[in-house]
Scaffold this motif. Structure first.
Motif, PDB file in Angstrom:
ATOM      1  N   ALA A 209       0.878  -1.178   0.000  1.00  0.00           N
ATOM      2  CA  ALA A 209       0.000   0.000   0.000  1.00  0.00           C
ATOM      3  C   ALA A 209       0.914   1.226   0.000  1.00  0.00           C
ATOM      4  O   ALA A 209       1.445   1.636   1.040  1.00  0.00           O
ATOM      5  N   VAL A 210       1.129   1.786  -1.169  1.00  0.00           N
ATOM      6  CA  VAL A 210       2.095   2.875  -1.329  1.00  0.00           C
ATOM      7  C   VAL A 210       1.361   4.212  -1.188  1.00  0.00           C
ATOM      8  O   VAL A 210       0.336   4.454  -1.858  1.00  0.00           O
ATOM      9  N   ARG A 211       1.930   5.094  -0.336  1.00  0.00           N
ATOM     10  CA  ARG A 211       1.322   6.421  -0.157  1.00  0.00           C
ATOM     11  C   ARG A 211       2.403   7.427   0.233  1.00  0.00           C
ATOM     12  O   ARG A 211       3.517   7.055   0.638  1.00  0.00           O
ATOM     13  N   LEU A 212       2.061   8.682   0.092  1.00  0.00           N
ATOM     14  CA  LEU A 212       2.953   9.773   0.479  1.00  0.00           C
ATOM     15  C   LEU A 212       2.724  10.159   1.947  1.00  0.00           C
ATOM     16  O   LEU A 212       1.580  10.097   2.444  1.00  0.00           O
ATOM     17  N   ALA A 213       3.793  10.539   2.603  1.00  0.00           N
ATOM     18  CA  ALA A 213       3.643  11.073   3.958  1.00  0.00           C
ATOM     19  C   ALA A 213       2.888  12.401   3.885  1.00  0.00           C
ATOM     20  O   ALA A 213       2.932  13.120   2.877  1.00  0.00           O
ATOM     21  N   GLU A 214       2.194  12.719   4.934  1.00  0.00           N
ATOM     22  CA  GLU A 214       1.395  13.956   4.964  1.00  0.00           C
ATOM     23  C   GLU A 214       2.313  15.165   4.779  1.00  0.00           C
ATOM     24  O   GLU A 214       3.390  15.251   5.350  1.00  0.00           O
ATOM     25  N   GLY A 215       1.850  16.088   3.955  1.00  0.00           N
ATOM     26  CA  GLY A 215       2.576  17.329   3.747  1.00  0.00           C
ATOM     27  C   GLY A 215       3.540  17.312   2.597  1.00  0.00           C
ATOM     28  O   GLY A 215       4.106  18.353   2.244  1.00  0.00           O
ATOM     29  N   LEU A 216       3.791  16.135   1.939  1.00  0.00           N
ATOM     30  CA  LEU A 216       4.748  16.082   0.848  1.00  0.00           C
ATOM     31  C   LEU A 216       4.112  16.301  -0.520  1.00  0.00           C
ATOM     32  O   LEU A 216       4.761  16.756  -1.453  1.00  0.00           O
ATOM     33  N   GLY A 217       2.862  15.981  -0.678  1.00  0.00           N
ATOM     34  CA  GLY A 217       2.244  16.026  -1.992  1.00  0.00           C
ATOM     35  C   GLY A 217       2.142  17.420  -2.569  1.00  0.00           C
ATOM     36  O   GLY A 217       2.167  17.598  -3.794  1.00  0.00           O
ATOM     37  N   SER A 218       2.065  18.435  -1.736  1.00  0.00           N
ATOM     38  CA  SER A 218       1.869  19.800  -2.234  1.00  0.00           C
ATOM     39  C   SER A 218       3.065  20.323  -3.015  1.00  0.00           C
ATOM     40  O   SER A 218       2.921  21.209  -3.852  1.00  0.00           O
ATOM     41  N   SER A 219       4.249  19.787  -2.735  1.00  0.00           N
ATOM     42  CA  SER A 219       5.467  20.269  -3.400  1.00  0.00           C
ATOM     43  C   SER A 219       5.834  19.467  -4.636  1.00  0.00           C
ATOM     44  O   SER A 219       6.870  19.714  -5.243  1.00  0.00           O
ATOM     45  N   LEU A 220       5.025  18.493  -5.017  1.00  0.00           N
ATOM     46  CA  LEU A 220       5.345  17.599  -6.137  1.00  0.00           C
ATOM     47  C   LEU A 220       4.393  17.817  -7.294  1.00  0.00           C
ATOM     48  O   LEU A 220       3.226  18.183  -7.100  1.00  0.00           O
ATOM     49  N   SER A 221       4.910  17.550  -8.486  1.00  0.00           N
ATOM     50  CA  SER A 221       4.068  17.595  -9.682  1.00  0.00           C
ATOM     51  C   SER A 221       3.317  16.275  -9.811  1.00  0.00           C
ATOM     52  O   SER A 221       3.870  15.204  -9.551  1.00  0.00           O
ATOM     53  N   PRO A 222       2.062  16.294 -10.256  1.00  0.00           N
ATOM     54  CA  PRO A 222       1.298  15.036 -10.394  1.00  0.00           C
ATOM     55  C   PRO A 222       1.912  14.056 -11.395  1.00  0.00           C
ATOM     56  O   PRO A 222       1.673  12.850 -11.287  1.00  0.00           O
ATOM     57  N   ASP A 223       2.688  14.576 -12.358  1.00  0.00           N
ATOM     58  CA  ASP A 223       3.243  13.706 -13.403  1.00  0.00           C
ATOM     59  C   ASP A 223       4.628  13.144 -13.057  1.00  0.00           C
ATOM     60  O   ASP A 223       5.208  12.412 -13.857  1.00  0.00           O
ATOM     61  N   GLN A 224       5.158  13.526 -11.893  1.00  0.00           N
ATOM     62  CA  GLN A 224       6.484  13.016 -11.533  1.00  0.00           C
ATOM     63  C   GLN A 224       6.446  11.503 -11.325  1.00  0.00           C
ATOM     64  O   GLN A 224       5.465  10.957 -10.828  1.00  0.00           O
ATOM     65  N   ALA A 225       7.549  10.843 -11.738  1.00  0.00           N
ATOM     66  CA  ALA A 225       7.601   9.376 -11.739  1.00  0.00           C
ATOM     67  C   ALA A 225       7.784   8.821 -10.341  1.00  0.00           C
ATOM     68  O   ALA A 225       8.551   9.365  -9.533  1.00  0.00           O
ATOM     69  N   VAL A 226       7.083   7.710 -10.112  1.00  0.00           N
ATOM     70  CA  VAL A 226       7.221   6.960  -8.852  1.00  0.00           C
ATOM     71  C   VAL A 226       7.632   5.534  -9.222  1.00  0.00           C
ATOM     72  O   VAL A 226       6.888   4.840  -9.947  1.00  0.00           O
ATOM     73  N   PHE A 227       8.786   5.085  -8.741  1.00  0.00           N
ATOM     74  CA  PHE A 227       9.272   3.729  -9.002  1.00  0.00           C
ATOM     75  C   PHE A 227       9.066   2.888  -7.750  1.00  0.00           C
ATOM     76  O   PHE A 227       9.557   3.241  -6.668  1.00  0.00           O
ATOM     77  N   VAL A 228       8.334   1.790  -7.915  1.00  0.00           N
ATOM     78  CA  VAL A 228       8.113   0.836  -6.822  1.00  0.00           C
ATOM     79  C   VAL A 228       8.829  -0.448  -7.209  1.00  0.00           C
ATOM     80  O   VAL A 228       8.646  -0.965  -8.320  1.00  0.00           O
ATOM     81  N   PHE A 229       9.634  -0.999  -6.287  1.00  0.00           N
ATOM     82  CA  PHE A 229      10.514  -2.109  -6.662  1.00  0.00           C
ATOM     83  C   PHE A 229      10.742  -3.062  -5.492  1.00  0.00           C
ATOM     84  O   PHE A 229      10.489  -2.728  -4.328  1.00  0.00           O
ATOM     85  N   ALA A 230      11.203  -4.254  -5.869  1.00  0.00           N
ATOM     86  CA  ALA A 230      11.683  -5.248  -4.895  1.00  0.00           C
ATOM     87  C   ALA A 230      13.035  -5.732  -5.390  1.00  0.00           C
ATOM     88  O   ALA A 230      13.197  -6.039  -6.584  1.00  0.00           O
ATOM     89  N   ARG A 231      14.011  -5.806  -4.507  1.00  0.00           N
ATOM     90  CA  ARG A 231      15.351  -6.244  -4.894  1.00  0.00           C
ATOM     91  C   ARG A 231      15.938  -7.099  -3.785  1.00  0.00           C
ATOM     92  O   ARG A 231      15.461  -7.054  -2.636  1.00  0.00           O
ATOM     93  N   PRO A 232      16.994  -7.912  -4.108  1.00  0.00           N
ATOM     94  CA  PRO A 232      17.612  -8.718  -3.057  1.00  0.00           C
ATOM     95  C   PRO A 232      18.113  -7.839  -1.924  1.00  0.00           C
ATOM     96  O   PRO A 232      18.524  -6.692  -2.143  1.00  0.00           O
ATOM     97  N   VAL A 233      18.036  -8.365  -0.718  1.00  0.00           N
ATOM     98  CA  VAL A 233      18.497  -7.607   0.442  1.00  0.00           C
ATOM     99  C   VAL A 233      19.973  -7.258   0.251  1.00  0.00           C
ATOM    100  O   VAL A 233      20.815  -8.131   0.066  1.00  0.00           O
ATOM    101  N   GLY A 234      20.264  -5.967   0.270  1.00  0.00           N
ATOM    102  CA  GLY A 234      21.638  -5.504   0.060  1.00  0.00           C
ATOM    103  C   GLY A 234      22.030  -5.396  -1.401  1.00  0.00           C
ATOM    104  O   GLY A 234      23.145  -4.984  -1.710  1.00  0.00           O
TER     105      GLY A 234
END
Length: 417
Positions: free
Chosen positions: A309-334
């Motif tokens: 469940a991916v979300r922004l912390a409160e207060g951060l969304g106002s400084s960002l553009s709606p079209d800015q890229a968000v990368f969600v990923f899983a990788r080996p530990v380390g």
């Protein structure tokens, strides 16, 4: 190839000479021996007659003149007999029987040579080797079409039919192209040429059963079942044969049996096939649950997936553009290379995301290949996957890739320094 046949012709002529010249020479020697024997007999007769004349002269029965005349006749007769022998030797010809003998031997020599070449030699192989040498890349640097590649492989197998690897490649290519009848014929060639004690033999038997199954419109019949049973008699854990039995059981709604067959096949499966088998087992388990029947518990078949469940912390969304890229990923530990990744936009958040093998970066690096990962989300101010100072991110580690029942809360609240 013209040079080959010219060489064969010259060698055949040499062989004929080696065989026939001694025969002709033997004929000549035989004639010489006969002539010598005849001359020796004539000389012996001459000496015997001359001795008789000398005795007659000594007894006074012959006068000197008569003796000289008779002796001269004897000498002339001897010279004539010897001359006749030499003349007969000079004009003697090869007999009809000898001509027949020589002809038969020459014919047998040529036939036997050609037979040995047909057995031990191979003009087509030489021609193929010369073709490869003259034209190493028949497709002139471009990628051949499927039909061109198949035609090339079929031609090579006509010349070298004992090439088991070639027949196997041809069979699997036919199957991939949906040409099942031709794939069946090619698999038969593999089974005919592959030693039965070879470790790959039962695997090919299973693939042959699968080809029969596909050729029968994906249905089990007597021929397919007989081939499956023959395969499992040799190797009870052969994956393809067990997989076919599992499919047949599932289609007949015998879900518990299909789970049993697919579970047995898992032990021999490669990673890609294993995921397919696990997916089939999970689906059969769902069907059993829907019917209210007991569900066999198969360890390790849980899907490799992570819910976030991916979300922004409160207060951060106002400084960002709606079209800015968000990368969600899983990788080996380390590690650094993602095993699964998706790209979103800030306007998509908050959002529940599922990471699984369908989002793998490469076939070799997949989420199902590890037990634990670290998951993260990053808002890229530059739009690139590489982290840059000022980017916002969140990380959770370690996270199990299986057995998750609820979405993990992933809050983007940190800044890349």
């Amino acid at each position: 190839m013209a040079g080959l046949w010219t060489g064969i012709a010259l060698l055949t002529l040499c062989a004929l000479g080696i065989v026939l010249l001694p025969l002709l020479r033997a004929r000549r020697l035989q004639q010489l021996e006969v002539a010598e024997d005849r001359d020796r007999q004539n000389i012996d007769i001459y000496r015997e007659r001359l001795s008789e004349l000398e005795q007659e002269k000594a007894q006074g029965n012959l006068a000197q003149a008569e003796f000289d005349e008779l002796k001269l006749e004897l000498e002339r007769s001897l010279l004539q007999d010897v001359g006749d022998s030499e003349a007969r030797l000079q004009v003697s010809k090869i007999s009809g029987l000898q001509v027949l003998t020589v002809s038969v031997m020459a014919l047998l020599l040529v036939i036997s040579a050609l037979g040995l070449y047909a057995k031990l030699g191979s003009a087509p192989r030489l021609e193929l080797a010369l073709e490869r040498q003259a034209q190493p890349d028949p497709f002139e640097g471009r990628s051949p079409t499927l039909e061109e590649a198949l035609a090339r492989l079929e031609h090579e197998l006509e010349v070298t039919p004992e090439n088991v690897e070639g027949w196997y490649l041809l069979a699997t290519t036919y199957m991939g192209a949906g040409r099942y009848d031709e794939g069946i014929a090619a698999f038969r060639q593999v089974l005919d040429r592959l030693p039965e004690d070879a470790p790959q033999y039962t695997g090919v038997m299973g693939q042959y059963a699968q080809a029969l199954y596909f050729a029968n419109d994906g249905k089990m019949n007597t021929e397919v079942r007989a081939q499956v049973n023959a395969t499992l008699e040799r190797n009870p854990s052969e994956m393809t044969a067990l997989g076919l039995l599992g499919i047949d059981a599932f289609e007949q709604q015998r879900y518990a049996e299909s789970i049993d067959f697919w579970s047995q096949a898992l032990g021999q499966a490669d990673p890609t096939a294993a995921e397919s088998l696990k997916a089939g087992i999970r689906r059969a388990q769902q069907e059993l649950r829907a019917l209210g029947e007991p569900v066999p518990d198969i360890p390790g078949i849980e899907a490799a997936e992570i819910r976030l469940a991916v979300r922004l912390a409160e207060g951060l969304g106002s400084s960002l553009s709606p079209d800015q890229a968000v990368f969600v990923f899983a990788r080996p530990v380390g590690g650094r290379m993602p095993l699964a990744a998706v790209r979103l936009k800030v306007s998509d958040l908050p959002l529940e995301v599922v990471l699984d093998d369908t989002q793998a970066m490469t076939p070799q690096a997949r989420l199902s290949g590890v037990e634990e990962v670290e998951v993260g989300a990053r808002i890229s101010l530059t739009g690139t996957p590489e982290p840059k100072p000022g980017d916002l991110f969140a990380i959770l580690s370690p996270v199990s890739v299986r057995g998750q029942t609820q979405a993990l809360d992933l809050v983007i609240d940190q800044v890349v320094e």
